[in-house]
Motif scaffolding. Structure first.
Motif, short mmCIF file in Angstrom:
data_model
loop_
_atom_site.label_atom_id
_atom_site.label_comp_id
_atom_site.label_asym_id
_atom_site.label_seq_id
_atom_site.Cartn_x
_atom_site.Cartn_y
_atom_site.Cartn_z
N TYR A 4 0.83 -1.21 0.00
CA TYR A 4 0.00 0.00 0.00
C TYR A 4 0.86 1.25 0.00
O TYR A 4 1.76 1.41 0.81
CB TYR A 4 -0.91 0.01 1.24
CG TYR A 4 -1.69 1.30 1.36
CD1 TYR A 4 -2.66 1.63 0.41
CD2 TYR A 4 -1.44 2.20 2.39
CE1 TYR A 4 -3.35 2.83 0.50
CE2 TYR A 4 -2.14 3.39 2.49
CZ TYR A 4 -3.10 3.71 1.54
OH TYR A 4 -3.78 4.88 1.62
N TYR A 6 0.39 5.63 -0.15
CA TYR A 6 -0.63 6.67 -0.04
C TYR A 6 -1.10 7.07 -1.44
O TYR A 6 -0.29 7.07 -2.39
CB TYR A 6 -0.07 7.90 0.67
CG TYR A 6 0.19 7.72 2.15
CD1 TYR A 6 -0.73 7.09 2.97
CD2 TYR A 6 1.35 8.21 2.74
CE1 TYR A 6 -0.49 6.94 4.33
CE2 TYR A 6 1.60 8.07 4.09
CZ TYR A 6 0.67 7.43 4.89
OH TYR A 6 0.91 7.29 6.23
N SER A 337 3.76 5.37 3.95
CA SER A 337 2.90 4.51 4.75
C SER A 337 3.71 3.37 5.36
O SER A 337 3.20 2.66 6.23
CB SER A 337 1.78 3.92 3.88
OG SER A 337 2.33 2.97 2.98
N TRP B 92 -8.58 11.53 1.70
CA TRP B 92 -8.86 10.21 1.16
C TRP B 92 -9.26 9.28 2.30
O TRP B 92 -9.13 9.62 3.48
CB TRP B 92 -7.65 9.65 0.39
CG TRP B 92 -6.44 9.37 1.22
CD1 TRP B 92 -6.08 8.17 1.75
CD2 TRP B 92 -5.41 10.30 1.59
NE1 TRP B 92 -4.90 8.29 2.44
CE2 TRP B 92 -4.46 9.58 2.36
CE3 TRP B 92 -5.19 11.65 1.36
CZ2 TRP B 92 -3.33 10.18 2.90
CZ3 TRP B 92 -4.06 12.26 1.89
CH2 TRP B 92 -3.15 11.53 2.65
N GLU B 94 -8.90 5.30 3.78
CA GLU B 94 -8.17 4.04 3.71
C GLU B 94 -9.00 2.93 4.35
O GLU B 94 -9.71 3.16 5.32
CB GLU B 94 -6.84 4.17 4.48
CG GLU B 94 -5.87 5.15 3.84
CD GLU B 94 -4.63 5.40 4.69
OE1 GLU B 94 -4.58 4.93 5.83
OE2 GLU B 94 -3.72 6.10 4.18
N ARG B 95 -8.91 1.74 3.76
CA ARG B 95 -9.59 0.58 4.34
C ARG B 95 -8.54 -0.37 4.91
O ARG B 95 -7.61 -0.76 4.21
CB ARG B 95 -10.42 -0.14 3.26
CG ARG B 95 -10.99 -1.47 3.76
CD ARG B 95 -11.97 -2.06 2.81
NE ARG B 95 -11.39 -2.35 1.49
CZ ARG B 95 -12.08 -2.86 0.47
NH1 ARG B 95 -13.37 -3.09 0.62
NH2 ARG B 95 -11.50 -3.10 -0.68
N TYR B 96 -8.70 -0.74 6.14
CA TYR B 96 -7.80 -1.70 6.79
C TYR B 96 -8.53 -3.01 6.96
O TYR B 96 -9.65 -3.06 7.44
CB TYR B 96 -7.35 -1.18 8.16
CG TYR B 96 -6.30 -0.09 8.07
CD1 TYR B 96 -6.65 1.18 7.60
CD2 TYR B 96 -4.98 -0.33 8.41
CE1 TYR B 96 -5.70 2.18 7.48
CE2 TYR B 96 -4.02 0.67 8.30
CZ TYR B 96 -4.39 1.92 7.84
OH TYR B 96 -3.44 2.89 7.72
N VAL B 106 -4.01 -2.86 3.50
CA VAL B 106 -4.58 -1.52 3.40
C VAL B 106 -4.81 -1.20 1.93
O VAL B 106 -3.99 -1.55 1.08
CB VAL B 106 -3.62 -0.46 3.99
CG1 VAL B 106 -4.29 0.90 4.06
CG2 VAL B 106 -3.12 -0.88 5.36
N ASP B 107 -5.94 -0.60 1.62
CA ASP B 107 -6.12 -0.09 0.27
C ASP B 107 -6.96 1.18 0.29
O ASP B 107 -7.66 1.47 1.27
CB ASP B 107 -6.72 -1.15 -0.67
CG ASP B 107 -8.15 -1.53 -0.31
OD1 ASP B 107 -8.53 -1.34 0.86
OD2 ASP B 107 -8.88 -2.01 -1.20
N SER B 108 -6.81 1.93 -0.79
CA SER B 108 -7.57 3.17 -0.93
C SER B 108 -7.68 3.50 -2.41
O SER B 108 -7.08 4.43 -2.92
CB SER B 108 -6.85 4.32 -0.20
OG SER B 108 -7.57 5.52 -0.34
N LYS B 138 -8.25 10.31 5.91
CA LYS B 138 -6.99 11.03 6.10
C LYS B 138 -7.10 12.39 5.42
O LYS B 138 -7.83 12.55 4.42
CB LYS B 138 -5.83 10.25 5.48
CG LYS B 138 -5.54 8.91 6.14
CD LYS B 138 -4.39 9.03 7.10
CE LYS B 138 -3.99 7.71 7.69
NZ LYS B 138 -2.87 7.07 6.99
N VAL B 266 -2.56 1.78 12.09
CA VAL B 266 -2.73 2.89 11.15
C VAL B 266 -1.51 3.79 11.17
O VAL B 266 -1.08 4.24 12.23
CB VAL B 266 -4.00 3.72 11.49
CG1 VAL B 266 -4.13 4.89 10.53
CG2 VAL B 266 -5.23 2.84 11.46
#
Lengths: 422, 267
Positions: A4, A6, A337, B92, B94-96, B106-108, B138, B266
């Motif tokens: 991942y 940012y 990140s 934005w 983020e999904r954990y 994690v993705d976004s 965020k 996070v």
């Protein structure tokens, strides 16, 4: 991309051009240090490259800001760094540090070559004469006394230049080392590492350029000088590799949170350029070659020793370039990140592509050619091109002390200077 | 107010020194002791009356409320004319996703502007048992000690009196040192203008007494915004009474965005 990153981190921000910037300034610092080893610390063996390295430093220094300029999003606003500097920014210092260093190097080069310039101004003809007359800045006085004063000023400038060169490049290291957001950059050792690798790369390029230029001009290579350079290269390389190694070792041993991503960077993302090129090819092999040369120098044939020093220098240059790449690009591959990596391979064309970078890298050599065709460091007085008989070659070598002001003024005036006239 | 009067005084003092008109100075001090410049300027709108030093803005995110709808991110793009390019995000989500075997993913995608309802889980956790999952919005932390401001070579990015960090687009040279210095990935280069941009907490709105667009768009109240100078405000109460944390406190940046229910994973 991997893992991942940012969303704003899709592309790296500082490209290949920013790799060139520390590489080029590093060469300046290294070349200048060699020149000062002669002018300040009286390392006599380095006489043949004392003014050569000064011209080299000047050529690269002139080009140093160009890749930065070309990389700016708004290059037309570059001068804002001078006009409205924010002094809490390390980058704001660049313009001032670069400019003061440029003034120093130009002044020292001018003083070192002043007798030659005056001589050319008095003896050449046509447009060349005008160029030299301008270069004299109206100062034609080259009596023994005037030269003694020059000599003293040169010594002072060369002495100031050593900490200035250290500042110039230590500063470049600080630019990266002071970024706490980046675990691969953020270390107080960064300025030291940059400085040492700068000196290493400068000496290495000097060895390469000196030998290549001498071969191109069909002039004899001063093997004692190359051997001395090789020893200095070895000394600084040992320091450089030690400090770099200690840095990684501390990081690995402490194994803080960031080590996880940093170790992944080293092993997965930049293993070839870091472990392969920077450490093995660019550090370990040159250390072995230079170490062997230093210990068996008396037995080895001088030509062989020079050839090996040349090889080691080339490898060191490749290694230092890889080091710049690994720092500048490598650091940016790590996502803030710390959960993934970005990827980067430079495009061929475009403002920040490989071709543009190659052009920037060629520019200092071209400048070197232009400057040395006006004031050749290997021919400190005005010999004409058609006068190059082997016999005079030897005499020219004799005349070389002029650059260190070591010879008597009588030798300068009667022996050499009169020969140059048309 | 105090600093304004002093400035006025200095200016008039300079006039007096040049002209030697001490009477003029005295008259000036008496006649214009405390009138704000905005009132002099005339229009008298809320924006003109705004005084940064009279505010201390704070932003609070309750991660347990966020449903990952992405409305905040969409509202932000629309409100602030943020380019739709995926690498331009003022805010934005983020999904954990935590799996039973201890993996964290994690993705976004596109900064979460489309929400996560139709987004498939990241490959590495697909088909695995998800034990815990949550969303984390965020945005710029408007740090008390912003590294981006520290490193800007030309002072194009600066901190206002109310704590918001702004970028002057007319001064930015596009060196991107601030992007390198931001530990949170909050900054990006505008693709057309080639200058740096970031979240301003909708400065054009908050200086008019409105809420930031993302706060207004959030359907579940996961984002709260307010003035710490007002002891009655929600943010004042939450910061005083709840257990909160900030992102990457070890960076020493002292973020002004606080999180409720923030998981240790996070970053």
């Amino acid at each position: 991309m991997m893992g991942y990153v940012y969303p704003n981190e899709v592309e790296i921000q500082w490209s290949l051009l920013i790799v060139l910037y520390p590489f080029i300034t590093g060469l300046v610092a290294g070349a200048f240090v060699v020149s000062s080893l002669y002018h300040v610390f009286n390392v006599r063996a380095l006489k043949p490259v004392a003014s050569f390295s000064l011209v080299m430093a000047l050529s690269f220094l002139l080009v140093a800001p160009l890749p930065l300029q070309a990389h700016l999003g708004r290059p037309e606003r570059a001068f804002e760094i001078f006009l409205t500097p924010n002094f809490s920014s390390a980058m704001a210092g660049f313009g001032f540090i670069w400019l003061s260093y440029l003034i120093l190097v130009v002044a020292e080069t001018w003083l070192v070559f002043r007798p030659d310039i005056v001589h050319h101004a008095l003896t050449s003809t046509g447009p060349k004469r005008l160029v030299y007359r301008v270069l004299t800045l109206g100062a034609y006085e080259i009596s023994e006394e005037a030269r003694r004063i020059d000599e003293r000023v040169i010594k002072v400038l060369a002495a100031i230049g050593v900490p200035a060169a250290a500042l110039l490049h230590g500063y470049v290291g600080f630019l990266f080392g002071a970024i706490k957001a980046n675990p691969w950059w953020s270390t107080p050792l960064m300025p030291v590492i940059f400085l040492l690798s700068a000196i290493v790369s400068g000496i290495a390029l000097l060895i390469v350029m000196y030998i290549v230029v001498m071969k191109l001009l069909d002039r004899p290579v001063d093997h004692a000088c190359v051997s001395s350079l090789a020893k200095w290269l070895l000394a600084f390389l040992v320091l450089d590799v030690t400090i770099e190694g200690l840095e990684i070792l501390s990081m690995a041993y402490e194994s803080e949170e960031s080590w996880e991503i940093v170790s992944q960077l080293i092993i997965q993302r930049i293993p070839i350029s870091y472990l392969g090129i920077q450490l093995f090819l660019g550090s370990l092999i040159p250390l072995v070659i230079l170490g062997a040369l230093a210990s068996t120098l008396s037995q080895a044939r001088r030509e062989t020793a020079t050839a090996f020093a040349f090889l080691a220098a080339v490898l060191v240059l490749v290694g230092v370039f890889a080091m710049r790449w690994n720092v500048v690009i490598g650091g940016q591959l790590i996502s803030k990140s710390t959960r993934g990596f970005l990827s980067y391979s430079p495009p061929l064309g475009g403002r920040e592509g490989v071709l543009a970078a190659a052009a920037f890298m060629m520019l200092p050599f071209y400048l070197f050619y232009i400057i040395t065709s006006l004031i050749p460091p290997w021919q400190r007085v005005a010999f004409e091109e058609d006068e190059g008989t082997p016999q005079e070659e030897g005499e020219r070598q004799e005349a070389l002390p002029a650059m260190g002001w070591a010879s008597s003024s009588a030798e300068l005036q009667s022996g050499v200077w009169s020969r140059g006239g048309r | 107010m105090a600093s304004y009067s002093r400035r006025r005084f200095m200016k008039l003092g300079a006039n007096a020194a040049f002209g030697g008109l001490l009477v003029y100075t005295a008259r000036g001090l008496v006649s214009q002791p405390s009138s704000p410049p905005a009132a002099e300027a005339g229009s008298g709108s809320a924006y003109d009356l705004y005084r940064p030093e009279e505010h201390d803005w704070a932003f609070i995110i309750d991660t347990s409320k966020c449903i990952g709808c992405g409305r905040c991110a969409r509202a932000c793009k629309l409100e602030n004319d943020v380019p739709w390019e995926p690498q331009c995000n003022r805010t934005w989500v983020e999904r954990y996703s935590f799996t039973a075997d201890g993996e964290v993913s994690v993705d976004s995608p596109d900064g979460g502007i489309n929400g996560f309802a139709v987004e498939e889980l990241p490959e590495e956790v697909q088909g695995k048992e998800i034990t815990k999952s949550f969303f984390v919005p965020k945005l710029c932390n408007q740090c008390e000690k912003p590294p981006c401001v520290q490193v800007c070579p030309v002072g194009a990015t600066y901190k206002t009196g109310d704590g918001v960090v702004l970028v002057n687009r007319d001064r930015c040279i596009g060196c991107r040192y601030c992007i390198q210095a931001c530990p949170y990935g909050g900054r990006y280069l505008l693709p057309k203008e080639h200058v740096v941009d970031k979240c301003t907490w909708c400065y054009h709105r908050i200086t008019r007494g409105q809420l930031p667009a993302c706060v207004e768009a959030c359907p579940v109240g996961a984002r709260a915004f307010g003035d710490l100078r007002d002891p009655e405000s929600d943010v004042s109460r939450v910061l005083a009474e709840e257990r909160i944390s900030v992102l990457k406190p070890e960076m020493g940046t002292k973020p002004n965005v606080s999180y409720l229910d923030l998981d240790g994973a996070v970053r």
